[in-house]
Design a protein around this motif. Sequence first.
Motif, PDB file in Angstrom:
ATOM      1  N   ARG A  22      32.911  84.648  38.000  1.00 35.98           N
ATOM      2  CA  ARG A  22      33.254  85.975  38.539  1.00 35.98           C
ATOM      3  C   ARG A  22      33.288  85.967  40.063  1.00 35.98           C
ATOM      4  N   HIS A  44      36.332  92.074  42.502  1.00 31.18           N
ATOM      5  CA  HIS A  44      35.510  91.800  41.317  1.00 31.18           C
ATOM      6  C   HIS A  44      36.088  92.500  40.087  1.00 31.18           C
ATOM      7  N   ALA A  47      38.914  90.356  39.028  1.00 22.23           N
ATOM      8  CA  ALA A  47      38.435  89.190  38.282  1.00 22.23           C
ATOM      9  C   ALA A  47      38.055  89.582  36.853  1.00 22.23           C
ATOM     10  N   ASP A  48      37.379  90.711  36.699  1.00 19.38           N
ATOM     11  CA  ASP A  48      36.980  91.169  35.359  1.00 19.38           C
ATOM     12  C   ASP A  48      38.205  91.462  34.491  1.00 19.38           C
ATOM     13  N   ARG A  51      39.703  88.216  33.364  1.00 19.20           N
ATOM     14  CA  ARG A  51      38.863  87.597  32.341  1.00 19.20           C
ATOM     15  C   ARG A  51      38.994  88.302  30.997  1.00 19.20           C
ATOM     16  N   HIS A 211      28.325  88.476  34.460  1.00 20.66           N
ATOM     17  CA  HIS A 211      29.289  89.578  34.511  1.00 20.66           C
ATOM     18  C   HIS A 211      28.939  90.599  35.595  1.00 20.66           C
ATOM     19  N   GLN A 215      25.223  93.543  33.947  1.00 22.72           N
ATOM     20  CA  GLN A 215      25.544  92.835  32.703  1.00 22.72           C
ATOM     21  C   GLN A 215      24.758  93.405  31.526  1.00 22.72           C
TER      22      GLN A 215
END
Length: 241
Positions: A22, A44, A47-48, A51, A211, A215
């Motif tokens: 991440r 971020h 990126a999430d 993913r 995460h 998380q």
Amino acid sequence: MSALPGVKALVFDVFGTVVDWRSGVARDARAFLVRHGRADIDPHAFADAWRRRYQPAMEEVRSGRRPFTRLDVLHRENLDAVLRDHGLDPAGIPAQELDWLNRAWHRLDPWPDTIPGLIRLRARHFLAPLSNGNILLLANMAKRAGIPWDAVLGAEVAQAYKPQPEAYIRTAEVLALAPSEMALVAAHNGDLAAARKAGLRTAFVLRPTEHGPDQTTDTRAEADWDVVAASFEDLAERLGC
């Protein structure tokens, strides 16, 4: 005395267990988004979002709806979709720029305990990745970060994506081992469950910020895995390394 007697090889989930995907993807996404006039996008969150497309893309292969396709290709297709979701047209961005960002997955940093822990574990075990990543991705990552694998095995070796049983069983076959002579080290309970079903031994290593700070998944061992460790160095201690 080892907590995994009879285990000759340790094989590792990579994304999240060995490396912090991440932070690494967000770092390169931030630079890319600034260059393309979209500093307003949270890197971020970007990126999430990228993913989140990972499992659905692999499911197309696992289901047989698509022939085996290496992860670099799936990531690149997913990148185009994520860019469009954020109001960027990939057709208007030079291909070399998109390829550079796609290679963010090759440039991920290990967790602080990864390298010292692997060096200790390698003294008594054969070490290799058992990842959905492709060979070039994993080799580039290891070369940049100094990850001391004894072999780089990508998903091309098994021609299967975890949690398909072939991903685990064929890796054992390549290493000329019985599945029970191999242990999967992972921060993901689902991966370990599939490995155990395929006959492998199991080691859970906690990665509570994979995460991000909030998380909610894999925050604890959810089964009686053979070993539960707080870090790779803790794992080395438990295996007598």
